[in-house]
Design a protein around this motif. Sequence first.
Motif, mmCIF file in Angstrom:
data_model
loop_
_atom_site.group_PDB
_atom_site.id
_atom_site.type_symbol
_atom_site.label_atom_id
_atom_site.label_comp_id
_atom_site.label_asym_id
_atom_site.label_seq_id
_atom_site.Cartn_x
_atom_site.Cartn_y
_atom_site.Cartn_z
ATOM 1 N N PHE A 71 2.513 2.394 0.265
ATOM 2 C CA PHE A 71 2.609 3.745 -0.274
ATOM 3 C C PHE A 71 3.160 4.720 0.766
ATOM 4 C CE2 PHE A 71 0.573 7.936 -0.549
ATOM 5 C CZ PHE A 71 1.028 8.372 -1.784
ATOM 6 N N ILE A 72 2.678 4.609 1.998
ATOM 7 C CA ILE A 72 3.160 5.490 3.068
ATOM 8 C C ILE A 72 4.642 5.247 3.335
ATOM 9 C CG2 ILE A 72 2.966 6.004 5.535
ATOM 10 C CD1 ILE A 72 -0.049 5.422 5.263
ATOM 11 N N LEU B 273 -6.407 -3.165 0.066
ATOM 12 C CA LEU B 273 -6.200 -1.722 -0.041
ATOM 13 C C LEU B 273 -5.377 -1.186 1.123
ATOM 14 C CD1 LEU B 273 -9.677 -0.563 -1.410
ATOM 15 C CD2 LEU B 273 -7.531 -0.902 -2.641
ATOM 16 N N ASN B 274 -5.534 -1.787 2.303
ATOM 17 C CA ASN B 274 -4.718 -1.374 3.447
ATOM 18 C C ASN B 274 -3.243 -1.679 3.191
ATOM 19 O OD1 ASN B 274 -4.502 -0.647 6.498
ATOM 20 N ND2 ASN B 274 -3.475 -2.620 6.329
ATOM 21 N N ASP B 275 -2.952 -2.869 2.634
ATOM 22 C CA ASP B 275 -1.563 -3.251 2.358
ATOM 23 C C ASP B 275 -0.924 -2.296 1.350
ATOM 24 O OD1 ASP B 275 -1.899 -5.335 4.075
ATOM 25 O OD2 ASP B 275 -2.054 -6.885 2.530
ATOM 26 N N ALA C 103 3.982 -3.696 -5.054
ATOM 27 C CA ALA C 103 2.853 -3.863 -4.132
ATOM 28 C C ALA C 103 1.612 -4.337 -4.875
ATOM 29 C CB ALA C 103 2.566 -2.547 -3.402
ATOM 30 N N SER C 104 1.354 -3.752 -6.038
ATOM 31 C CA SER C 104 0.187 -4.148 -6.836
ATOM 32 C C SER C 104 0.323 -5.580 -7.346
ATOM 33 C CB SER C 104 0.016 -3.189 -8.019
ATOM 34 O OG SER C 104 -0.195 -1.874 -7.573
ATOM 35 N N LEU D 247 -2.053 -8.858 -6.535
ATOM 36 C CA LEU D 247 -2.598 -9.696 -7.603
ATOM 37 C C LEU D 247 -2.249 -11.166 -7.363
ATOM 38 C CD1 LEU D 247 -1.860 -7.535 -10.786
ATOM 39 C CD2 LEU D 247 -4.110 -8.063 -9.822
ATOM 40 N N PHE D 248 -1.030 -11.403 -6.878
ATOM 41 C CA PHE D 248 -0.611 -12.768 -6.553
ATOM 42 C C PHE D 248 -1.477 -13.349 -5.436
ATOM 43 C CE2 PHE D 248 1.986 -15.298 -3.553
ATOM 44 C CZ PHE D 248 2.174 -16.437 -4.342
ATOM 45 N N GLU D 249 -1.737 -12.551 -4.389
ATOM 46 C CA GLU D 249 -2.573 -13.027 -3.295
ATOM 47 C C GLU D 249 -3.985 -13.357 -3.787
ATOM 48 O OE1 GLU D 249 -2.626 -10.361 0.007
ATOM 49 O OE2 GLU D 249 -0.686 -11.072 0.772
#
Length: 273
Positions: free
Chosen positions: A228-229, A221-223, A149-150, A154-156
């Motif tokens: 995470f959820i 941060l939402n993504d 996810a991180s 970073l790619f985006e």
Amino acid sequence: MLFKKIQTYTRARLREDAFFTILTAIYALFLIGSVVYFSAVGQPRNIVLSIVYLFIIPALLLIEWFFGLRFGAILAALFYFLAAGGILGSAYDLYTIFPVFDDILHGTSGVLFASLGFGLAQKVLSEKNVRHEFAVCLAAGFFFTLAIASIWELFEYSAYALFRIDMQEDTLIHGFSSYFLAGSHNQTVTIDGITKTIIFFQNGEFLVLDGYLDIGLYDTLNDITVCFIGALLWLLVLILDNFFHGPIRRLLLPHLYKNQSSKSQTNSHNLPK
């Protein structure tokens, strides 16, 4: 020689698992239909995207063959759903029509990559005498999906910073707190109730927004939070499933199988106990 081995594996895989074959066929037909549709309406970008997404099929089979993993029924369905979602959201503009769809995809990715991380950890530990192997693999899967996810975020950001490609959704907000406006990190200035923002351009033109424009922080941060959820739910479900000896891990987690290119002698349905 390598291509022939992969080709042989692919034929055997499609022949042995009817559910996987049906999912693969549906996904391929969806993309082929998308190529035809976008050709008819004259959208070359989306034609290219649809063709590129077809390579997800050999990518999945290559991952299975190279790592000696077999994707379970639910995992395979999630994999194709996530891939198809990229086309539905971007090319068919479902992100705009149904904004929560992006959250659904990121939650799905949390489950998908956690399962993949579990399988990779299981592959590494399969020939070692590791205590509490199932728990170790669960932890590895959980942190693996957060790492993915991180890296994706970073790619985006890199796509925007280097090429001005906007992959981070903008968000209209109506308030914020700021150290910058306070001029000190010992206090903050809080601004609420923003109803209009006016952006002036050098040529005298201006743009009026119904709030204050956040250009990616909220989306990023939402993504990560949604992923995470998804990973946390994956973790809790598998812990309960393992405790009650349920069937979910057999359907959701990858299975190790005996790959002819590998020295591993692992049983095709081996999962940590």
